[in-house]
Design a protein around this motif. Structure first.
Motif, PDB file in Angstrom:
ATOM      1  N   ILE A   5       4.222   8.264   3.547  1.00 28.24           N
ATOM      2  CA  ILE A   5       4.815   6.993   3.130  1.00 28.24           C
ATOM      3  C   ILE A   5       3.720   5.993   2.768  1.00 28.24           C
ATOM      4  O   ILE A   5       3.792   5.314   1.735  1.00 28.24           O
ATOM      5  N   LEU A   6       2.683   5.901   3.593  1.00 31.76           N
ATOM      6  CA  LEU A   6       1.583   4.984   3.292  1.00 31.76           C
ATOM      7  C   LEU A   6       0.890   5.371   1.991  1.00 31.76           C
ATOM      8  O   LEU A   6       0.557   4.505   1.170  1.00 31.76           O
ATOM      9  N   ASN A   7       0.686   6.661   1.767  1.00 33.60           N
ATOM     10  CA  ASN A   7       0.083   7.107   0.510  1.00 33.60           C
ATOM     11  C   ASN A   7       0.942   6.725  -0.681  1.00 33.60           C
ATOM     12  O   ASN A   7       0.439   6.291  -1.718  1.00 33.60           O
ATOM     13  N   ALA A   8       2.252   6.871  -0.549  1.00 33.92           N
ATOM     14  CA  ALA A   8       3.159   6.503  -1.640  1.00 33.92           C
ATOM     15  C   ALA A   8       3.114   5.002  -1.907  1.00 33.92           C
ATOM     16  O   ALA A   8       3.135   4.572  -3.061  1.00 33.92           O
ATOM     17  N   LEU A   9       3.036   4.206  -0.853  1.00 36.39           N
ATOM     18  CA  LEU A   9       2.964   2.755  -1.034  1.00 36.39           C
ATOM     19  C   LEU A   9       1.697   2.349  -1.785  1.00 36.39           C
ATOM     20  O   LEU A   9       1.728   1.484  -2.665  1.00 36.39           O
ATOM     21  N   VAL A  10       0.594   2.959  -1.446  1.00 32.42           N
ATOM     22  CA  VAL A  10      -0.680   2.606  -2.070  1.00 32.42           C
ATOM     23  C   VAL A  10      -0.751   3.128  -3.509  1.00 32.42           C
ATOM     24  O   VAL A  10      -1.308   2.478  -4.386  1.00 32.42           O
ATOM     25  N   ALA A  11      -0.173   4.285  -3.775  1.00 31.33           N
ATOM     26  CA  ALA A  11      -0.272   4.900  -5.095  1.00 31.33           C
ATOM     27  C   ALA A  11       0.730   4.333  -6.106  1.00 31.33           C
ATOM     28  O   ALA A  11       0.541   4.490  -7.307  1.00 31.33           O
ATOM     29  N   ALA A  30       4.552  -3.242  -6.779  1.00 28.34           N
ATOM     30  CA  ALA A  30       3.609  -2.352  -6.092  1.00 28.34           C
ATOM     31  C   ALA A  30       2.922  -3.137  -4.990  1.00 28.34           C
ATOM     32  O   ALA A  30       2.843  -4.362  -5.027  1.00 28.34           O
ATOM     33  N   LEU A  31       2.439  -2.426  -4.014  1.00 25.98           N
ATOM     34  CA  LEU A  31       1.654  -3.051  -2.956  1.00 25.98           C
ATOM     35  C   LEU A  31       0.349  -3.548  -3.582  1.00 25.98           C
ATOM     36  O   LEU A  31      -0.360  -2.779  -4.223  1.00 25.98           O
ATOM     37  N   PRO A  32       0.047  -4.844  -3.464  1.00 21.79           N
ATOM     38  CA  PRO A  32      -1.179  -5.371  -4.089  1.00 21.79           C
ATOM     39  C   PRO A  32      -2.428  -4.765  -3.441  1.00 21.79           C
ATOM     40  O   PRO A  32      -2.777  -5.089  -2.307  1.00 21.79           O
ATOM     41  N   LYS A  33      -3.069  -3.874  -4.165  1.00 18.26           N
ATOM     42  CA  LYS A  33      -4.201  -3.125  -3.602  1.00 18.26           C
ATOM     43  C   LYS A  33      -5.380  -4.028  -3.245  1.00 18.26           C
ATOM     44  O   LYS A  33      -6.030  -3.829  -2.227  1.00 18.26           O
ATOM     45  N   ALA A  34      -5.672  -5.029  -4.070  1.00 19.58           N
ATOM     46  CA  ALA A  34      -6.786  -5.942  -3.775  1.00 19.58           C
ATOM     47  C   ALA A  34      -6.494  -6.729  -2.494  1.00 19.58           C
ATOM     48  O   ALA A  34      -7.384  -6.914  -1.656  1.00 19.58           O
ATOM     49  N   TRP A  35      -5.261  -7.175  -2.327  1.00 22.05           N
ATOM     50  CA  TRP A  35      -4.873  -7.909  -1.117  1.00 22.05           C
ATOM     51  C   TRP A  35      -5.027  -7.019   0.110  1.00 22.05           C
ATOM     52  O   TRP A  35      -5.579  -7.415   1.128  1.00 22.05           O
TER      53      TRP A  35
END
Length: 148
Positions: free
Chosen positions: A112-118, A132-137
């Protein structure tokens, strides 16, 4: 994620829901292993998958269509045994299954965490929007929480 609660601090962009609905989403989880398990043990493994969902903050609502299945690729010879003969299969004793429960929970959480990040932003039916989950944040907050 690693003890960091991301949800309360995420403000923009916001989810946009144009379709009223009672449920909060559904998930399908497949647990695949090459460890030799009997059918009743595989059912027990599948029942641990929702605990991995809970580790990421997910809930199981009345109207969600969550489905969790487990299968093993072990004991292929038993399924191919000739008719009229006794077949045998290896299996892990029930008393040794706890580490596999842990593995299911941790792997579902990780998936689930991998899916959120990808993931990328997504606009679906009726203009529903999920950012999408803001990767920089996320990266910045992990560094700050680890003192780097």
């Amino acid at each position: 994620i690693r003890g960091l609660r991301a949800g309360p601090d995420l403000v923009e962009p916001a989810i946009r829901e144009s379709t009223p609905r009672a449920e909060k989403g559904s998930i399908i989880g497949i647990v695949a292993t090459d460890a030799p398990f009997m059918p009743h043990q595989l059912k027990r493994l599948a029942r641990r998958a929702p605990l991995g969902v809970a580790m990421t903050g997910g809930f199981g609502y009345h109207s969600s269509g969550d489905i969790f299945l487990a299968f093993s690729t072990a004991n292929r010879e038993a399924a191919l045994a000739p008719s009229g003969r006794i077949a045998s299969a290896d299996f892990i004793p029930d008393t040794d299954i706890d580490p596999f429960f842990d593995a299911v929970i941790e792997s579902v959480e990780e998936a689930i965490l991998n899916a959120l990040v990808a993931n990328d932003d997504m606009t679906g039916r009726d203009g529903n929007f999920v950012p999408a989950l803001p990767k920089a944040w996320l990266k910045g907050n992990f560094r700050a929480s680890q003192g780097k």
